[in-house]
Design an enzyme around this catalytic site. Structure first.
Site, PDB file in Angstrom:
ATOM      1  N   HIS A  47     -11.361  -2.699   4.039  1.00  0.00           N
ATOM      2  CA  HIS A  47     -11.389  -2.208   5.436  1.00  0.00           C
ATOM      3  C   HIS A  47     -12.067  -0.714   5.598  1.00  0.00           C
ATOM      4  O   HIS A  47     -11.967  -0.219   6.761  1.00  0.00           O
ATOM      5  CB  HIS A  47      -9.774  -1.701   5.633  1.00  0.00           C
ATOM      6  CG  HIS A  47      -9.226  -0.874   4.804  1.00  0.00           C
ATOM      7  ND1 HIS A  47      -8.967  -1.241   3.352  1.00  0.00           N
ATOM      8  CD2 HIS A  47      -8.761   0.340   4.826  1.00  0.00           C
ATOM      9  CE1 HIS A  47      -8.414  -0.074   2.833  1.00  0.00           C
ATOM     10  NE2 HIS A  47      -8.392   0.724   3.637  1.00  0.00           N
ATOM     11  N   ASP A  48     -12.742  -0.235   4.542  1.00  0.00           N
ATOM     12  CA  ASP A  48     -13.404   1.106   4.826  1.00  0.00           C
ATOM     13  C   ASP A  48     -15.002   0.688   4.965  1.00  0.00           C
ATOM     14  O   ASP A  48     -15.822   1.764   4.793  1.00  0.00           O
ATOM     15  CB  ASP A  48     -13.246   1.888   3.632  1.00  0.00           C
ATOM     16  CG  ASP A  48     -11.675   2.282   3.830  1.00  0.00           C
ATOM     17  OD1 ASP A  48     -11.080   2.627   4.739  1.00  0.00           O
ATOM     18  OD2 ASP A  48     -11.055   2.560   2.816  1.00  0.00           O
ATOM     19  N   ASP A  98       0.824  -1.106  -0.092  1.00  0.00           N
ATOM     20  CA  ASP A  98       0.070  -0.257  -0.111  1.00  0.00           C
ATOM     21  C   ASP A  98       0.911   1.096  -0.157  1.00  0.00           C
ATOM     22  O   ASP A  98       1.689   1.415   0.833  1.00  0.00           O
ATOM     23  CB  ASP A  98      -0.889   0.005   1.304  1.00  0.00           C
ATOM     24  CG  ASP A  98      -2.209   0.702   1.150  1.00  0.00           C
ATOM     25  OD1 ASP A  98      -2.484   1.528   0.162  1.00  0.00           O
ATOM     26  OD2 ASP A  98      -3.165  -0.057   1.403  1.00  0.00           O
ATOM     27  N   GLU A 127      -6.600   3.876  -6.098  1.00  0.00           N
ATOM     28  CA  GLU A 127      -7.835   3.812  -5.416  1.00  0.00           C
ATOM     29  C   GLU A 127      -8.455   5.011  -5.894  1.00  0.00           C
ATOM     30  O   GLU A 127      -8.055   5.959  -5.818  1.00  0.00           O
ATOM     31  CB  GLU A 127      -7.476   3.851  -3.771  1.00  0.00           C
ATOM     32  CG  GLU A 127      -8.789   3.794  -3.110  1.00  0.00           C
ATOM     33  CD  GLU A 127      -8.840   4.476  -1.780  1.00  0.00           C
ATOM     34  OE1 GLU A 127      -9.761   4.185  -0.863  1.00  0.00           O
ATOM     35  OE2 GLU A 127      -7.872   5.331  -1.598  1.00  0.00           O
ATOM     36  N   ASP A 158      -2.972   4.778  -2.636  1.00  0.00           N
ATOM     37  CA  ASP A 158      -4.108   5.350  -1.846  1.00  0.00           C
ATOM     38  C   ASP A 158      -4.476   6.755  -2.201  1.00  0.00           C
ATOM     39  O   ASP A 158      -3.513   7.657  -2.608  1.00  0.00           O
ATOM     40  CB  ASP A 158      -3.636   5.050  -0.395  1.00  0.00           C
ATOM     41  CG  ASP A 158      -4.642   5.623   0.520  1.00  0.00           C
ATOM     42  OD1 ASP A 158      -5.657   4.884   0.862  1.00  0.00           O
ATOM     43  OD2 ASP A 158      -4.731   6.971   1.304  1.00  0.00           O
TER      44      ASP A 158
HETATM   45  C1  NOJ Z   1      -8.348   5.438   1.808  1.00  0.00           C
HETATM   46  C2  NOJ Z   1      -7.958   4.275   2.567  1.00  0.00           C
HETATM   47  O1  NOJ Z   1      -8.513   3.264   2.081  1.00  0.00           O
HETATM   48  C3  NOJ Z   1      -8.620   4.629   3.982  1.00  0.00           C
HETATM   49  O2  NOJ Z   1      -8.776   3.662   4.912  1.00  0.00           O
HETATM   50  C4  NOJ Z   1      -7.682   5.804   4.593  1.00  0.00           C
HETATM   51  O3  NOJ Z   1      -8.517   6.144   5.797  1.00  0.00           O
HETATM   52  C5  NOJ Z   1      -7.742   7.036   3.594  1.00  0.00           C
HETATM   53  N1  NOJ Z   1      -7.590   6.537   2.135  1.00  0.00           N
HETATM   54  C6  NOJ Z   1      -6.829   7.845   3.950  1.00  0.00           C
HETATM   55  O4  NOJ Z   1      -5.806   7.415   3.669  1.00  0.00           O
END
Ligand code: NOJ
Length: 580
Positions: free
Chosen positions: A353-354, A130, A286, A232
């Site tokens: 994870h989000d 990542d 992402e 990210d």
């Molecule tokens: C996206 C990530 O998936 C998330 O978990 C993170 O909080 C934000 N970007 C900030 O880096």
């Protein structure tokens, strides 16, 4: 005000495409059959804090991942993506990096990282790192220097707005309790920008030194042998750095005003030339811009930028307590598939994870249907075009934990959102109800290995509670049950790995108007598969079109198929795959 839903909507708007300007291509196109190893991969995502703890501190670690590599191998997946493992003060669980060349103490050492990587490679498992470079931690040396004085050599590593120019124009911060993305810093009488929390200042990509730092960091990891990078929040690295006032109605296309800036493609071409083209690696972004065109501009092969992107349209579906409609789900995946049928490549995923656990959001996590719906959803991920990403624990059907009290949550988004709701006099009961379903902590609870204390995750106190259903949902129990979600998952991964049609084949939606069943075909030369997925709790009968008159059953998440001539009745959440 629907506070959490609002924040989530903005979160996904930040990340997601607004494909209203659709380039509708409902008819299947000729397949993009340019073969690549990263298209053929099945990626297993691990949230390292929650996978396996070996030193009893309640936090997962690299040694734990090494210990479980045979398990990962047994799933049949061939790539692992770890959420950030760098040194970090953990304001956002590692998405706030203070040293890009060091491993977080809680997770282990660089020697353990090297060992983990070589042990993965021994098993033919590739590894995705990542890379979080839209922002760093405010505790990174660069920021510590940057804030010291206006003439510090690191000043321009970040976006600063001198206070004598007046207040900067409004920008929204996703993770700030006040929603303000500019933070005043008295040391130099200036504001710095943070799209995420105030502990995550945005890096200034306009500065060539920043870009070179990033390329050097990526090369450092590529030299170690990593096989891929997940970038990210990458669409936000290029912004309009004059920070003009936001026009009326900007919320409809947040990305356009917050990211996808004028220099993004210049940076990506540079990154490709400096790093990606020099190693046998791939990179996935992402976010994919505001529409199909943006997404193509990131990933089409002839552009020499990135290899893959996640779009978040699928994640936008069902972000409310009311649930979702299958018609919407089908429409999103069908449109995105057809827009990328000829050129470009995307990821396929239903959780990370989000977001909430896949089965709690798109299936049903009650005892009656949990297993069937989880198997059905994994069948979807593994039979669509695009590289599948499977989130740890989803192979078992792990579910949302659903906390009731704010003190149980660990996530910065949950806590700041709570504060924001209170500050604004919002409806806190509504907020808590939404959080219970949608919180990111739902998907971050420790992996359920067995039915011993703490599900075999730790001998200490887990950093986030273990879901109390661990005695039923765990690896050990499911390993021994031939009909378990876990063993079904292995079967379906094997099918994908052995059948290029599931990777490269054309996709075509059939029975588009059926409210319960998602039905589609995949075709590549003379290999043809029919996939039938019942997304409902109802027995549902369908008429199979003529061309499927002699289907050969390959996969079934129940023990029987109820079929009479062309009429087939699917049980609740039944998943079937046929050759035809
Ligand atoms: C996206 C990530 O998936 C998330 O978990 C993170 O909080 C934000 N970007 C900030 O880096």
């Amino acid at each position: 005000m629907k506070n959490l839903i609002f924040c989530l909507a903005i979160f996904f708007l930040f990340a997601s495409c607004n494909d209203d300007k659709k380039e509708e291509a409902e008819e299947p196109e000729v397949s993009n059959i340019q073969k690549e190893w990263w298209k053929e991969a099945v990626i297993y995502q691990i949230y390292p804090r929650s996978f396996k703890d070996t030193n009893g501190d309640g936090v997962g670690d690299l040694k734990g991942i090494i210990q479980k590599l045979d398990y990962i191998d047994s799933l049949g997946v061939n790539m692992v993506w770890l959420n950030p493992i760098y040194s970090s003060p953990n304001a956002d669980n590692g998405y706030d990096i203070s040293d890009y060349r060091a491993i977080m103490d809680e997770f282990g050492t660089m020697e353990e990282f090297d060992l983990m990587l070589s042990e993965m490679h021994k098993r033919d498992i590739k590894f995705v790192m990542d890379v979080v470079v839209n922002h760093s931690s405010d505790e990174h040396e660069w920021f510590q220097e940057s804030r010291k004085s206006r003439d510090n050599p690191y000043r321009d590593y970040y976006h600063w707005w001198p206070a004598e120019k007046g207040e900067p124009n409004y920008r929204y911060s996703l993770f700030d309790p006040k929603g303000e993305a500019w933070k005043y810093d008295s040391i130099t009488n200036a504001y710095y920008l943070h799209y995420f929390s105030k502990k995550q200042p945005d890096l200034n990509w306009e500065n060539p030194k920043v870009r070179q730092e990033v390329y050097d960091i990526m090369k450092f990891w590529a030299e170690k042998g990593v096989d891929g990078f997940r970038l990210d929040a990458f669409q936000f690295v290029s912004k309009d750095t004059t920070f003009p006032p936001l026009p009326e109605g900007y919320e409809k296309d947040v990305i356009k005003y917050y990211g996808m800036g004028p220099n993004l493609h210049k940076y990506l071409k540079e990154l490709n030339q400096e790093v990606l083209s020099k190693y046998d690696v791939f990179a996935v972004s992402e976010g994919a811009g505001s529409n199909f065109e943006d997404a193509h501009s990131l990933v089409d092969a002839d552009r020499n930028e990135l290899q893959m992107a996640y779009h978040f349209k699928g994640m936008d579906v069902g972000n409310s307590l009311e649930g979702y409609k299958l018609s919407e789900f089908k429409e999103v995946y069908t449109k995105w598939d057809s827009a990328f049928a000829k050129e470009g490549w995307l990821s396929i995923f239903l959780a990370n994870h989000d977001v909430p656990r896949m089965v709690s959001k798109f299936g049903i996590d009650s005892p009656e249907f949990r297993a069937a719906s989880s198997k059905m959803l994994n069948t979807f991920i593994l039979t669509m075009r695009g590289t599948p990403y499977v989130y740890y624990g989803d192979e078992l059907g792990m579910t949302n934990i659903g906390f009731d009290s704010i003190s149980q949550y660990q996530d910065i988004v949950a806590k700041n959102g709570y504060e924001k709701t209170i500050n604004e006099g919002g409806d806190i009961d509504q907020y808590m109800a939404e959080l219970k379903f949608l919180s990111r902590d739902n998907g971050r609870t420790p992996m359920q290995w067995d039915n011993s204390d703490n599900a075999g995750f730790t001998t200490g106190t887990p950093w986030l509670p273990i879901n109390e259903n661990f005695e039923e949902i765990n690896v050990q129990t499911q390993n021994n049950d031939p009909n378990s979600c876990l063993n079904y998952f292995r079967e379906i991964v094997k099918l994908r790995m052995e059948n290029p049609v599931l990777v490269y084949g054309d996709y075509q939606l059939i029975l588009p108007d059926n409210k319960n069943v998602y039905a589609y075909t995949r075709e590549l030369d003379d290999q043809k598969m029919l996939i039938l997925l019942n997304f409902s709790t109802e027995n549902t009968s369908i008429e199979l079109p003529e061309k499927f008159s002699k289907p050969e059953l390959l996969i079934n998440n129940y023990s029987e198929v109820q079929r009479k001539n062309s009429k087939l009745t699917l049980k609740p959440y039944q998943a079937l795959i046929f050759n035809y």
